[in-house]
Every structure is written in structure tokens, then in C-alpha cells.
Design a protein around this motif. Structure first.
Motif, PDB file in Angstrom:
ATOM      1  N   LYS A  99      24.864  19.023  -0.608  1.00 29.29           N
ATOM      2  CA  LYS A  99      24.418  17.638  -0.783  1.00 29.29           C
ATOM      3  C   LYS A  99      22.900  17.622  -0.700  1.00 29.29           C
ATOM      4  CE  LYS A  99      28.428  15.248   1.045  1.00 29.29           C
ATOM      5  NZ  LYS A  99      28.892  14.244   1.986  1.00 29.29           N
ATOM      6  N   PHE A 100      22.250  16.799  -1.537  1.00 25.73           N
ATOM      7  CA  PHE A 100      20.788  16.740  -1.518  1.00 25.73           C
ATOM      8  C   PHE A 100      20.322  15.397  -2.055  1.00 25.73           C
ATOM      9  CE2 PHE A 100      22.148  18.520  -5.533  1.00 25.73           C
ATOM     10  CZ  PHE A 100      21.413  17.804  -6.469  1.00 25.73           C
ATOM     11  N   TYR A 101      19.099  15.049  -1.671  1.00 25.50           N
ATOM     12  CA  TYR A 101      18.438  13.878  -2.236  1.00 25.50           C
ATOM     13  C   TYR A 101      17.670  14.329  -3.471  1.00 25.50           C
ATOM     14  CZ  TYR A 101      19.449  11.721   2.264  1.00 25.50           C
ATOM     15  OH  TYR A 101      20.084  11.239   3.372  1.00 25.50           O
ATOM     16  N   TYR A 102      17.598  13.465  -4.455  1.00 25.08           N
ATOM     17  CA  TYR A 102      16.914  13.823  -5.697  1.00 25.08           C
ATOM     18  C   TYR A 102      15.490  14.305  -5.434  1.00 25.08           C
ATOM     19  CZ  TYR A 102      20.691  11.563  -8.370  1.00 25.08           C
ATOM     20  OH  TYR A 102      21.892  11.216  -8.919  1.00 25.08           O
ATOM     21  N   HIS A 103      14.736  13.555  -4.614  1.00 23.91           N
ATOM     22  CA  HIS A 103      13.326  13.918  -4.389  1.00 23.91           C
ATOM     23  C   HIS A 103      13.187  15.270  -3.690  1.00 23.91           C
ATOM     24  CE1 HIS A 103      14.305  12.210  -0.424  1.00 23.91           C
ATOM     25  NE2 HIS A 103      13.412  13.065   0.017  1.00 23.91           N
ATOM     26  N   GLU A 104      14.236  15.663  -2.974  1.00 22.19           N
ATOM     27  CA  GLU A 104      14.195  16.868  -2.154  1.00 22.19           C
ATOM     28  C   GLU A 104      14.139  18.147  -2.992  1.00 22.19           C
ATOM     29  OE1 GLU A 104      17.058  18.702   1.377  1.00 22.19           O
ATOM     30  OE2 GLU A 104      17.808  17.065   0.149  1.00 22.19           O
ATOM     31  N   VAL A 105      14.732  18.147  -4.194  1.00 22.30           N
ATOM     32  CA  VAL A 105      14.823  19.379  -4.985  1.00 22.30           C
ATOM     33  C   VAL A 105      13.750  19.503  -6.064  1.00 22.30           C
ATOM     34  CG1 VAL A 105      17.284  19.713  -4.521  1.00 22.30           C
ATOM     35  CG2 VAL A 105      16.572  18.396  -6.540  1.00 22.30           C
ATOM     36  N   ILE A 106      12.865  18.527  -6.162  1.00 24.01           N
ATOM     37  CA  ILE A 106      11.758  18.636  -7.116  1.00 24.01           C
ATOM     38  C   ILE A 106      10.917  19.857  -6.716  1.00 24.01           C
ATOM     39  CG2 ILE A 106       9.716  17.511  -8.121  1.00 24.01           C
ATOM     40  CD1 ILE A 106      12.408  16.095  -8.748  1.00 24.01           C
ATOM     41  N   GLY A 107      10.643  20.719  -7.682  1.00 25.79           N
ATOM     42  CA  GLY A 107       9.886  21.938  -7.394  1.00 25.79           C
ATOM     43  C   GLY A 107      10.767  23.138  -7.078  1.00 25.79           C
ATOM     44  N   PHE A 108      12.075  22.915  -6.877  1.00 30.80           N
ATOM     45  CA  PHE A 108      12.981  24.036  -6.628  1.00 30.80           C
ATOM     46  C   PHE A 108      13.178  24.827  -7.926  1.00 30.80           C
ATOM     47  CE2 PHE A 108      15.733  23.076  -2.638  1.00 30.80           C
ATOM     48  CZ  PHE A 108      14.646  22.580  -1.957  1.00 30.80           C
ATOM     49  N   THR A 109      13.478  26.100  -7.802  1.00 31.90           N
ATOM     50  CA  THR A 109      13.784  26.948  -8.944  1.00 31.90           C
ATOM     51  C   THR A 109      15.292  26.919  -9.179  1.00 31.90           C
ATOM     52  OG1 THR A 109      11.921  28.394  -8.458  1.00 31.90           O
ATOM     53  CG2 THR A 109      13.666  29.317  -9.824  1.00 31.90           C
ATOM     54  N   VAL A 110      15.676  26.792 -10.455  1.00 29.83           N
ATOM     55  CA  VAL A 110      17.092  26.807 -10.810  1.00 29.83           C
ATOM     56  C   VAL A 110      17.448  28.204 -11.305  1.00 29.83           C
ATOM     57  CG1 VAL A 110      18.853  25.868 -12.362  1.00 29.83           C
ATOM     58  CG2 VAL A 110      17.136  24.358 -11.378  1.00 29.83           C
ATOM     59  N   LYS A 159      13.973  27.372  -1.619  1.00 27.68           N
ATOM     60  CA  LYS A 159      13.756  26.385  -2.685  1.00 27.68           C
ATOM     61  C   LYS A 159      14.425  26.804  -3.995  1.00 27.68           C
ATOM     62  CE  LYS A 159       9.669  24.282  -0.770  1.00 27.68           C
ATOM     63  NZ  LYS A 159       9.166  23.006  -1.106  1.00 27.68           N
ATOM     64  N   ILE A 160      15.728  27.071  -3.881  1.00 29.34           N
ATOM     65  CA  ILE A 160      16.502  27.510  -5.041  1.00 29.34           C
ATOM     66  C   ILE A 160      17.762  26.652  -5.165  1.00 29.34           C
ATOM     67  CG2 ILE A 160      17.933  29.410  -5.948  1.00 29.34           C
ATOM     68  CD1 ILE A 160      15.887  31.340  -4.687  1.00 29.34           C
ATOM     69  N   VAL A 161      18.074  26.262  -6.401  1.00 28.00           N
ATOM     70  CA  VAL A 161      19.342  25.626  -6.720  1.00 28.00           C
ATOM     71  C   VAL A 161      20.107  26.623  -7.588  1.00 28.00           C
ATOM     72  CG1 VAL A 161      20.503  23.716  -7.899  1.00 28.00           C
ATOM     73  CG2 VAL A 161      18.385  23.286  -6.637  1.00 28.00           C
ATOM     74  N   GLU A 162      21.248  27.094  -7.095  1.00 27.74           N
ATOM     75  CA  GLU A 162      22.079  28.012  -7.872  1.00 27.74           C
ATOM     76  C   GLU A 162      23.121  27.198  -8.617  1.00 27.74           C
ATOM     77  OE1 GLU A 162      23.800  31.226  -5.603  1.00 27.74           O
ATOM     78  OE2 GLU A 162      21.888  31.596  -4.579  1.00 27.74           O
ATOM     79  N   VAL A 163      23.221  27.458  -9.927  1.00 27.18           N
ATOM     80  CA  VAL A 163      24.182  26.745 -10.768  1.00 27.18           C
ATOM     81  C   VAL A 163      24.987  27.746 -11.594  1.00 27.18           C
ATOM     82  CG1 VAL A 163      22.746  24.655 -10.957  1.00 27.18           C
ATOM     83  CG2 VAL A 163      22.547  26.448 -12.691  1.00 27.18           C
ATOM     84  N   THR A 164      26.126  27.297 -12.063  1.00 27.28           N
ATOM     85  CA  THR A 164      26.898  28.027 -13.068  1.00 27.28           C
ATOM     86  C   THR A 164      27.199  27.018 -14.159  1.00 27.28           C
ATOM     87  OG1 THR A 164      27.889  29.462 -11.408  1.00 27.28           O
ATOM     88  CG2 THR A 164      28.997  29.341 -13.536  1.00 27.28           C
TER      89      THR A 164
END
Length: 175
Positions: A99-110, A159-164
Motif C-alpha cells: 500500500k502506498f500514497y501516490y506522492h510517496e512513490v514519485i522518484g521511485f524506480t520501476v 525506492k523501487i516499485v517492482e511490477v509484473t
């Protein structure tokens, strides 16, 4: 206080009494977290003005009835009608896991499990039916829907968002 330092909590939607009480429609999944607020910032003319709460009560899940200090008449209430309500970012409850807030992941690497590093999140587009990560990949914009099934892990420390994502989705945006 600047808007960048705050989060949107809700909006004043109607008057409740002739004594200046108003009803705020809260934009949250957990309204009970805000039951005992002492003050809020009211957006008046693009300025955030502190308003102190005399008394308040939560009713009908996200409807928050408030009596502000110095708002004592219907005319006073009319002056703040439809104004946005904000609180400082440090009052946001901490989220954990995916779970995350939108503003929180700005600047994270996907990073996509199949594609590899996609790029850096520039912003979140929440104007469409499905919110999207807007990612910069070497000057190309890549959009990835924020679907729970796609988001595998939020690594706040690195500062990473892992996606598939479905095969070919990211390639659609690249030359």
C-alpha cells in the motif's frame, strides 16, 4: 503552509445548521483516523488558512460534521463552502507492504520482472478510470496501470516499485 507540504483530506459540501456548522466529505478509506482533529487547513483563494475545530462528529462513514471557531453564522459558512480541506503530510498514517500514497512513490524506480528497469516515476495520472504510473525512460513516457496484480513489491528503502506487466506492454511506448 504550502499545498505541496499537505495532503487533500476532503471538501466542505454543505451547511449543517444556522450556527455555522459545516459538513466535510472526507476523501479517505479510514475516516475514523481523523475523528479527533484539532485544526485543518482550508483552501481559500489558493491560500491554506488554518481553522480550529470547536467540535466535530463523524456520521455516515465519510461525512464529518464540524463547528469551526469563528464560523458562527450561515454567512460565515457560505464563505468557506466547497473549499478543500488539507492536513500536513506528517499526519498521514504510515502505510506498509504494497500500500502506498501516490506522492510517496514519485522518484521511485520501476523494475518489471520480465522487462527489467523501466525508469523513474514522474507522476501519477489519476484522471483516467485506472490510475497510471507515468514513468520517464530515457525521455520516453511509459504508462503502467496501477493494478494490484501488476504491483509485486514496494521497496521504500531502495525506492523501487517492482511490477509484473503483460508481455509487450512496456514495448508499446518504446521506439
Amino acid at each position: 503552509m504550502q499545498k505541496e507540504e499537505c495532503f487533500y483530506l476532503g471538501k466542505i459540501v454543505k451547511k449543517h445548521s444556522f450556527k455555522g456548522e459545516v459538513v466535510i466529505k472526507l476523501d479517505t478509506d479510514e475516516p475514523e483516523l481523523y475523528r479527533d482533529l484539532e485544526s485543518v487547513f482550508v483552501d481559500l483563494g489558493n491560500n491554506l488558512i488554518p481553522f480550529f475545530i470547536e467540535k466535530s462528529s463523524l456520521s455516515k462513514s465519510t461525512m464529518f460534521r464540524v463547528k469551526f471557531e469563528d464560523v458562527n453564522t450561515e454567512q460565515d459558512a457560505d464563505a468557506i463552502m466547497r473549499a478543500g480541506i488539507y492536513l500536513p503530510l506528517n499526519l498521514l498514517p504510515k502505510l506498509t507492504g504494497n500500500k502506498f500514497y501516490y506522492h510517496e512513490v514519485i522518484g521511485f524506480t520501476v523494475i518489471d520482472t520480465n522487462f527489467g528497469e523501466v525508469g523513474e516515476i514522474q507522476s501519477i495520472n489519476d484522471t483516467s478510470a485506472q490510475p497510471l504510473f507515468e514513468i520517464d525512460r530515457d525521455g520516453n513516457e511509459v504508462f503502467i496501470p496501477m493494478i494490484d496484480d501488476f504491483i509485486k513489491k514496494i521497496d521504500r528503502d531502495n525506492k523501487i516499485v517492482e511490477v509484473t506487466t503483460p508481455e509487450g506492454l512496456i514495448d508499446l511506448y518504446l521506439d
